[in-house]
Design a protein around this motif. Structure first.
Motif, mmCIF file in Angstrom:
data_model
loop_
_atom_site.group_PDB
_atom_site.id
_atom_site.type_symbol
_atom_site.label_atom_id
_atom_site.label_comp_id
_atom_site.label_asym_id
_atom_site.label_seq_id
_atom_site.Cartn_x
_atom_site.Cartn_y
_atom_site.Cartn_z
ATOM 1 N N ASP A 1 9.142 -7.540 3.110
ATOM 2 C CA ASP A 1 9.104 -8.956 2.748
ATOM 3 C C ASP A 1 8.124 -9.290 1.627
ATOM 4 O OD1 ASP A 1 10.954 -9.350 4.774
ATOM 5 O OD2 ASP A 1 9.460 -10.072 6.218
ATOM 6 N N ASN A 2 7.307 -8.332 1.200
ATOM 7 C CA ASN A 2 6.245 -8.637 0.248
ATOM 8 C C ASN A 2 6.167 -7.643 -0.913
ATOM 9 O OD1 ASN A 2 4.645 -10.993 1.537
ATOM 10 N ND2 ASN A 2 5.089 -9.593 3.213
ATOM 11 N N LYS B 1 -9.479 -1.692 -6.763
ATOM 12 C CA LYS B 1 -9.885 -2.978 -6.192
ATOM 13 C C LYS B 1 -10.646 -3.784 -7.231
ATOM 14 C CE LYS B 1 -12.085 -0.666 -3.284
ATOM 15 N NZ LYS B 1 -12.760 0.150 -2.382
ATOM 16 N N LYS C 1 -0.622 -1.585 -3.151
ATOM 17 C CA LYS C 1 0.426 -2.390 -3.753
ATOM 18 C C LYS C 1 1.754 -1.946 -3.151
ATOM 19 C CE LYS C 1 2.499 -4.061 -7.902
ATOM 20 N NZ LYS C 1 2.166 -4.562 -9.211
ATOM 21 N N ILE C 2 2.567 -2.915 -2.806
ATOM 22 C CA ILE C 2 3.871 -2.630 -2.206
ATOM 23 C C ILE C 2 4.892 -2.475 -3.336
ATOM 24 C CG2 ILE C 2 5.648 -3.433 -0.624
ATOM 25 C CD1 ILE C 2 3.322 -5.126 0.702
ATOM 26 N N TYR D 1 6.510 -6.095 6.954
ATOM 27 C CA TYR D 1 5.662 -6.764 5.969
ATOM 28 C C TYR D 1 5.942 -6.210 4.563
ATOM 29 C CZ TYR D 1 1.650 -8.592 3.511
ATOM 30 O OH TYR D 1 0.857 -9.242 2.584
ATOM 31 N N CYS D 2 6.063 -4.897 4.471
ATOM 32 C CA CYS D 2 6.332 -4.270 3.169
ATOM 33 C C CYS D 2 7.702 -4.668 2.632
ATOM 34 C CB CYS D 2 6.209 -2.751 3.274
ATOM 35 S SG CYS D 2 4.505 -2.192 3.537
ATOM 36 N N GLY E 1 5.771 -6.053 -4.340
ATOM 37 C CA GLY E 1 5.008 -6.474 -5.508
ATOM 38 C C GLY E 1 3.635 -7.024 -5.175
ATOM 39 N N GLU E 2 3.395 -7.327 -3.924
ATOM 40 C CA GLU E 2 2.108 -7.882 -3.505
ATOM 41 C C GLU E 2 1.075 -6.773 -3.302
ATOM 42 O OE1 GLU E 2 1.432 -11.189 -3.208
ATOM 43 O OE2 GLU E 2 3.448 -11.522 -3.964
ATOM 44 N N GLU E 3 -0.184 -7.159 -3.313
ATOM 45 C CA GLU E 3 -1.279 -6.244 -3.005
ATOM 46 C C GLU E 3 -1.928 -6.703 -1.713
ATOM 47 O OE1 GLU E 3 -3.915 -5.907 -6.339
ATOM 48 O OE2 GLU E 3 -2.384 -4.979 -7.590
ATOM 49 N N ILE E 4 -2.380 -5.745 -0.916
ATOM 50 C CA ILE E 4 -2.994 -6.060 0.367
ATOM 51 C C ILE E 4 -4.120 -5.074 0.634
ATOM 52 C CG2 ILE E 4 -1.196 -4.751 1.569
ATOM 53 C CD1 ILE E 4 -1.591 -6.650 3.970
#
Length: 81
Positions: free
Chosen positions: A16-17, A65, A75-76, A13-14, A19-22
């Motif tokens: 492939d993503n 958050k 954040k990745i 997941y990291c 810049g994303e936040e999870i």
């Protein structure tokens, strides 16, 4: 066996993503639910351990958050595969 699959799913997941936040719970949802016999507490502890490893490897960082959730947001970061 499930633990290693879970770890790989989080790392994938990291990859492939970037810049994303999870939210923390987003990672927990990656646990294979079929025939699952892990308690919610043990799943949270396992997820925390994996995320701490990712922080040490500079793959994710904890970020502030925008909601009042009790769960951490991550954040990745750009990183080598």
């Amino acid at each position: 066996m499930q633990v290693e699959k879970f770890r790989k799913e989080i790392y994938r997941y990291c990859q492939d993503n970037v810049g994303e936040e999870i939210l923390f719970t987003g990672f927990e949802y990656m646990w294979p639910q079929q025939n699952s016999d892990i308690s919610p507490r043990n799943l949270a502890m396992l997820t925390s351990k994996i995320l701490n490893d990712l922080i040490k490897e500079k793959i994710i960082i904890e970020v502030p958050k925008e909601t009042e959730s009790v769960y951490a947001m991550y954040k990745i970061l750009p990183h080598e595969k």
